[in-house]
Design an enzyme around this catalytic site. Sequence first.
Site, PDB file in Angstrom:
ATOM      1  N   MET A  70       0.395  -1.125   0.173  1.00 33.41           N
ATOM      2  CA  MET A  70       0.171  -0.074  -0.436  1.00 33.41           C
ATOM      3  C   MET A  70       0.847   0.725   0.000  1.00 33.41           C
ATOM      4  O   MET A  70       2.063   1.363   0.856  1.00 33.41           O
ATOM      5  CB  MET A  70      -0.743   0.450   0.875  1.00 33.41           C
ATOM      6  CG  MET A  70      -2.199  -1.287   1.339  1.00 33.41           C
ATOM      7  SD  MET A  70      -2.842  -1.580  -0.115  1.00 33.41           S
ATOM      8  CE  MET A  70      -3.601  -2.746  -0.070  1.00 33.41           C
TER       9      MET A  70
ATOM     10  N   LEU B 120       1.059  -5.650   6.792  1.00 31.26           N
ATOM     11  CA  LEU B 120       2.648  -5.504   7.263  1.00 31.26           C
ATOM     12  C   LEU B 120       3.226  -5.682   5.981  1.00 31.26           C
ATOM     13  O   LEU B 120       3.715  -6.623   5.844  1.00 31.26           O
ATOM     14  CB  LEU B 120       2.650  -6.694   8.589  1.00 31.26           C
ATOM     15  CG  LEU B 120       1.778  -6.438  10.182  1.00 31.26           C
ATOM     16  CD1 LEU B 120       2.631  -6.943  11.205  1.00 31.26           C
ATOM     17  CD2 LEU B 120       2.118  -5.031  10.607  1.00 31.26           C
ATOM     18  N   GLU B 121       3.930  -4.611   6.066  1.00 27.38           N
ATOM     19  CA  GLU B 121       5.145  -4.122   5.568  1.00 27.38           C
ATOM     20  C   GLU B 121       6.458  -4.573   5.231  1.00 27.38           C
ATOM     21  O   GLU B 121       7.707  -4.218   5.179  1.00 27.38           O
ATOM     22  CB  GLU B 121       4.807  -3.922   3.805  1.00 27.38           C
ATOM     23  CG  GLU B 121       3.453  -3.471   3.393  1.00 27.38           C
ATOM     24  CD  GLU B 121       2.960  -2.853   2.512  1.00 27.38           C
ATOM     25  OE1 GLU B 121       3.687  -1.830   2.224  1.00 27.38           O
ATOM     26  OE2 GLU B 121       1.751  -2.394   2.076  1.00 27.38           O
ATOM     27  N   HIS B 122       6.882  -4.664   6.629  1.00 28.37           N
ATOM     28  CA  HIS B 122       7.928  -5.100   7.110  1.00 28.37           C
ATOM     29  C   HIS B 122       8.818  -5.980   7.835  1.00 28.37           C
ATOM     30  O   HIS B 122       9.341  -5.942   8.976  1.00 28.37           O
ATOM     31  CB  HIS B 122       8.777  -3.542   8.147  1.00 28.37           C
ATOM     32  CG  HIS B 122       7.936  -2.118   7.943  1.00 28.37           C
ATOM     33  ND1 HIS B 122       8.796  -1.384   7.044  1.00 28.37           N
ATOM     34  CD2 HIS B 122       6.329  -1.784   7.270  1.00 28.37           C
ATOM     35  CE1 HIS B 122       7.756  -0.438   5.944  1.00 28.37           C
ATOM     36  NE2 HIS B 122       6.859  -0.372   6.712  1.00 28.37           N
TER      37      HIS B 122
END
Length: 327
Positions: free
Chosen positions: A1, A152-154
């Site tokens: 996103m 969650l992108e980390h």
Amino acid sequence: MLLAGPFGTATASETTTSGETAGDPTARDAAPNSVPQHALTGYWHNFDNGSVIQRLGDVQDAYDIIAVSFADATATPGEIEFNLDPVLGYGSEQEFKDEIAAKQDAGKSVIISVGGELGNVTINDPASASAFADSTVALMDEYGFDGVDIDLEHGINAQYLTEAMDAIHTEVGDGLVYTMAPQTIDMQNTETEYFKLALNTSDYLTVVNMQYYNSGSMLGCDGQVYSSGTVDFLTALACIQLENGLDASQVGIGVPASPDAAGSGYVDPGVVTDALDCLTQGTNCGSFTPDRTYPELRGAMTWSTNWDEHAGNSWSDVVGPHVHGLS
């Protein structure tokens, strides 16, 4: 996103929304709405990033699942809260809760999304898993959310996020609407943490709407390399999930609503409908054609309802009816 510029046992097709009355957990399953067999998911901005400031109540009717973006992390590891942005113009939080309830009365599911490009919630031990589960259920009770979206992108820890999701599902029951929006690299094989999470929680997972954008070239299920922005990228990568343990009803195609909504990977809405036809019927494929079809494919997702409105609803006006017309 992009912020500036996803009890008992039920199959995904049987998953229902909670129908909860805000603030009354005892009413959580009083009047559940069924998530449609073929559903359209859209992310809604709790911020202003130059697209469109949109009230939740004004989200386009085509969307069956509305992911409120985003929850905020607190100082306690794993814990989340929600802070309604004043820029949206609500006179009170109750107005926002009333719009959630109105969407649910219209048969929609409204869920809280965790993560995004800038959001980072760390769930990597039993304490943070418990904090995430407790705070998520608390938000469902307070606002009436039907469930949660994991975006969650980390990096995630599948073991402890599974613990958290199991606890949420145990508390909420089969009314839970549970989605996720991993990046393409996160779903290349079953050894990635996101794929492990999806398989670990597949008994109650509603849909994985992988982000087919802001991505480099990736391998398809046939071992060939495909570039983003093409129908083959959508179909050949979806095939990995479809052939490695997820039910077709748990797989969706996530794309930007307009060229402005992502750094790369935008495709015309007609390419999305072609990909849906290819996967469900074996028609309108590009160079990649799956060995079999998946008529139960859940549908499609977009970032975002705001960017969709900014572009004159050109995405939902095309993809929405096509998703709902799948059989």
